[in-house]
Design a protein around this motif. Structure first.
Motif, short mmCIF file in Angstrom:
data_model
loop_
_atom_site.label_atom_id
_atom_site.label_comp_id
_atom_site.label_asym_id
_atom_site.label_seq_id
_atom_site.Cartn_x
_atom_site.Cartn_y
_atom_site.Cartn_z
N MET A 135 -5.79 8.38 7.99
CA MET A 135 -6.68 7.60 8.87
C MET A 135 -6.54 6.12 8.61
O MET A 135 -6.52 5.68 7.45
N ALA A 136 -6.45 5.35 9.69
CA ALA A 136 -6.16 3.92 9.54
C ALA A 136 -7.32 3.14 8.95
O ALA A 136 -7.14 2.04 8.44
N ASP A 137 -8.53 3.68 9.05
CA ASP A 137 -9.65 2.89 8.54
C ASP A 137 -10.12 3.38 7.17
O ASP A 137 -11.25 3.16 6.78
N GLN A 138 -9.22 4.04 6.44
CA GLN A 138 -9.54 4.46 5.08
C GLN A 138 -8.43 3.98 4.15
O GLN A 138 -7.25 4.02 4.53
N ALA A 139 -8.81 3.53 2.97
CA ALA A 139 -7.77 2.96 2.09
C ALA A 139 -8.05 3.18 0.62
O ALA A 139 -9.21 3.26 0.20
N PHE A 140 -6.96 3.28 -0.13
CA PHE A 140 -7.06 3.18 -1.59
C PHE A 140 -6.95 1.70 -1.94
O PHE A 140 -6.13 0.98 -1.35
N VAL A 141 -7.77 1.27 -2.89
CA VAL A 141 -7.83 -0.16 -3.23
C VAL A 141 -7.66 -0.32 -4.73
O VAL A 141 -8.23 0.45 -5.51
N THR A 142 -6.86 -1.33 -5.13
CA THR A 142 -6.80 -1.63 -6.56
C THR A 142 -6.90 -3.14 -6.77
O THR A 142 -7.03 -3.90 -5.80
N LEU A 143 -6.85 -3.54 -8.03
CA LEU A 143 -7.02 -4.96 -8.37
C LEU A 143 -6.05 -5.36 -9.47
O LEU A 143 -5.86 -4.61 -10.44
N ALA A 144 -5.44 -6.53 -9.32
CA ALA A 144 -4.61 -7.09 -10.40
C ALA A 144 -4.78 -8.59 -10.41
O ALA A 144 -4.47 -9.26 -9.42
N THR A 145 -5.29 -9.14 -11.52
CA THR A 145 -5.47 -10.59 -11.59
C THR A 145 -4.31 -11.27 -12.30
O THR A 145 -4.26 -12.48 -12.39
N ASN A 146 -3.40 -10.48 -12.89
CA ASN A 146 -2.24 -11.09 -13.54
C ASN A 146 -1.02 -10.17 -13.41
O ASN A 146 -1.14 -9.03 -12.94
N ASP A 147 0.14 -10.67 -13.87
CA ASP A 147 1.39 -9.92 -13.67
C ASP A 147 1.43 -8.61 -14.44
O ASP A 147 2.09 -7.66 -14.02
N SER A 148 0.74 -8.54 -15.59
CA SER A 148 0.75 -7.27 -16.35
C SER A 148 0.05 -6.18 -15.56
O SER A 148 0.59 -5.09 -15.36
N TYR A 149 -1.19 -6.46 -15.14
CA TYR A 149 -1.91 -5.45 -14.36
C TYR A 149 -1.21 -5.20 -13.02
O TYR A 149 -1.30 -4.11 -12.46
N ALA A 150 -0.48 -6.22 -12.52
CA ALA A 150 0.25 -6.03 -11.25
C ALA A 150 1.27 -4.90 -11.42
O ALA A 150 1.49 -4.11 -10.51
N ARG A 151 1.89 -4.83 -12.60
CA ARG A 151 2.87 -3.75 -12.83
C ARG A 151 2.19 -2.38 -12.75
O ARG A 151 2.73 -1.42 -12.20
N GLY A 152 0.97 -2.34 -13.31
CA GLY A 152 0.19 -1.11 -13.21
C GLY A 152 -0.07 -0.78 -11.75
O GLY A 152 0.08 0.37 -11.31
N ALA A 153 -0.44 -1.81 -10.98
CA ALA A 153 -0.75 -1.60 -9.56
C ALA A 153 0.49 -1.10 -8.81
O ALA A 153 0.39 -0.26 -7.91
N MET A 154 1.67 -1.62 -9.20
CA MET A 154 2.90 -1.18 -8.53
C MET A 154 3.13 0.31 -8.78
O MET A 154 3.45 1.08 -7.86
N VAL A 155 2.96 0.73 -10.03
CA VAL A 155 3.17 2.14 -10.37
C VAL A 155 2.12 3.01 -9.67
O VAL A 155 2.45 4.05 -9.09
N LEU A 156 0.88 2.56 -9.69
CA LEU A 156 -0.18 3.32 -9.01
C LEU A 156 0.15 3.50 -7.53
O LEU A 156 0.08 4.62 -7.00
N GLY A 157 0.55 2.41 -6.86
CA GLY A 157 0.89 2.47 -5.44
C GLY A 157 2.01 3.45 -5.19
O GLY A 157 1.95 4.29 -4.28
N LYS A 158 3.04 3.35 -6.03
CA LYS A 158 4.18 4.27 -5.89
C LYS A 158 3.73 5.72 -6.08
O LYS A 158 4.19 6.62 -5.38
N SER A 159 2.84 5.94 -7.05
CA SER A 159 2.42 7.32 -7.32
C SER A 159 1.61 7.87 -6.14
O SER A 159 1.73 9.04 -5.78
N LEU A 160 0.82 7.01 -5.50
CA LEU A 160 0.07 7.46 -4.31
C LEU A 160 1.04 7.81 -3.18
O LEU A 160 0.90 8.83 -2.50
N ARG A 161 2.04 6.95 -2.98
CA ARG A 161 3.04 7.21 -1.92
C ARG A 161 3.82 8.48 -2.22
O ARG A 161 4.06 9.29 -1.33
N ASN A 162 4.23 8.64 -3.49
CA ASN A 162 5.02 9.83 -3.84
C ASN A 162 4.26 11.12 -3.56
O ASN A 162 4.86 12.16 -3.34
N HIS A 163 2.93 11.04 -3.62
CA HIS A 163 2.15 12.24 -3.33
C HIS A 163 1.62 12.23 -1.90
O HIS A 163 0.60 12.86 -1.59
#
Ligand code: UDP
Ligand code: GLC
Ligand code: MN
Length: 337
Positions: free
Chosen positions: A1-29
């Motif tokens: 559904m277009a009006d529903q979303a998973f949301v994350t937060l990254a305030t720096n490059d370290s947490y951004a890496r976590g966000a990248m992996v999280l995003g990929k894991s959501l897509r992979n599933h």
């Protein structure tokens, strides 16, 4: 559904890496939901570019900091004041319902069914189960709620100095009002639970849908050898038991590092992977006019037994390594024999 979303937060490059992996894991599933990353102004351009490739929406937000050093000191996490920035997720009003996920979470199975739940649904916190853990929660964006949350934080502050304290104060009847708002623990399996209740983990851990690398040491704090698929440093046995940390690294090194490399181009960057890190070190050393022999040992977070004990006492056992289930069991077996 277009009006529903998973949301994350990254305030720096370290947490951004976590966000990248999280995003990929959501897509992979195969999620059918949109993916949104809230980012702070500190993020480098290459990291923003990679996030834009994985997420449908990457939104720059002001960093909100509780500035509450006293309460944060009690948790030994002075860095968590900025988690107040999470509150911005209520401003995403172009979505009717969202699931917030910390950047240090990893999805192991499709979890789209979470959108059947109502605000505020979350799993119990392993440290105090009458509080919910704010690493995974279902919410409905609303400027009205956002305003009330900000007002609540101004008036009452946060008992832990971070977002979890505010959210548990604001949604104060979570523990008792409606059991359907209690997510099963498998939607937010914190690493802590693995060593605090090993038999339960043995029994139910295989059903986990989301793992949460809660605590000071994050997956990206380690060093990884992608060829040997081994985590270096104090994690000595990561391949022979619950492989969440390894899952994170395999996904990061195979799917995220190539994208980072593309974005960084010739610029050296710290990937955390040995082969890339060596190259970084060689580049760095030759700039300094030093020899180009790299010593990966120097990168390993080896701990003295005193430091290790201190970590245990702070609730930061190295559950994937020295303090892994297999190692603890081996030790217990020795005593029993
Ligand atoms: N976070 C961030 N920058 C920080 C600290 C935290 O972006 O400097 C975000 C990130 O999404 C992270 C979440 O806030 O996952 C909560 O922090 P953390 O996961 O470190 O807390 P823990 O789960 O270990 O208590
Ligand atoms: C917790 C949660 C995290 C939150 C932090 C600060 O341990 O896992 O999501 O940001 O506390 O309140
Ligand atoms: Mn977290």
């Amino acid at each position: 559904m277009a009006d529903q979303a998973f949301v994350t937060l990254a305030t720096n490059d370290s947490y951004a890496r976590g966000a990248m992996v999280l995003g990929k894991s959501l897509r992979n599933h195969n999620t059918s939901k949109k993916l949104v990353a809230l980012i702070g102004p500190q993020l480098s351009e290459p990291c923003r570019a990679v996030l834009r490739r994985i997420y449908d929406e990457v939104r720059l937000v002001d960093v909100l900091d509780s500035g509450d050093t006293a309460h944060l000191a009690m948790m030994k996490r002075p860095d968590l004041g900025v988690t107040f920035t999470k509150l911005h997720c209520w401003t995403l009003t172009h979505y009717s319902k969202c699931v917030f996920m910390d950047a240090d979470t990893l999805v192991l199975q499709n979890i789209d069914e979470l959108f059947d739940r109502e605000e505020l649904s979350a799993a119990p916190d392993p440290g105090w189960p009458d509080c919910f853990n704010s690493g995974v929660f279902v919410f409905c964006p609303s400027m009205e709620t956002y305003g009330k949350l900000l007002q609540y934080s101004t008036e009452h502050g946060s008992f832990d100095g971070g977002d979890q304290g505010v959210l548990n104060g604001f949604f104060g009847n979570w523990a008792t009002a409606d059991i359907s708002k209690h997510l099963p623990f498998i939607y937010n399996l914190s690493s802590i639970a693995i060593y605090t209740y090993l038999p339960a983990f043995k029994q139910y851990g295989g059903n986990a849908k989301v793992v949460h690398f809660l605590g000071k040491t994050k997956p990206w704090s380690y060093t990884f050898d992608p060829k040997a698929k081994r985590i270096l440093g104090s994690v000595e046995d990561a391949t022979s038991h619950p492989t969440f940390l390894l899952d994170w690294w395999v996904l990061y090194s195979s799917a995220v590092v190539p994208m980072l490399q593309e974005q960084y181009g010739d610029q050296p960057f710290h990937s955390g992977c040995v082969e890339f890190q060596c190259t970084d070190m060689v580049t760095f050393e030759s700039e300094q006019g030093m020899s180009s022999s790299s010593d990966t040992q120097a990168l390993e977070p080896l701990l003295s037994s005193e430091e290790r004990k201190e970590k245990w006492e702070q609730g930061q056992a190295d559950y994937m390594g020295m303090d892994s289930f297999d190692n603890i069991k081996r030790k217990l077996d020795t005593f029993l024999k």
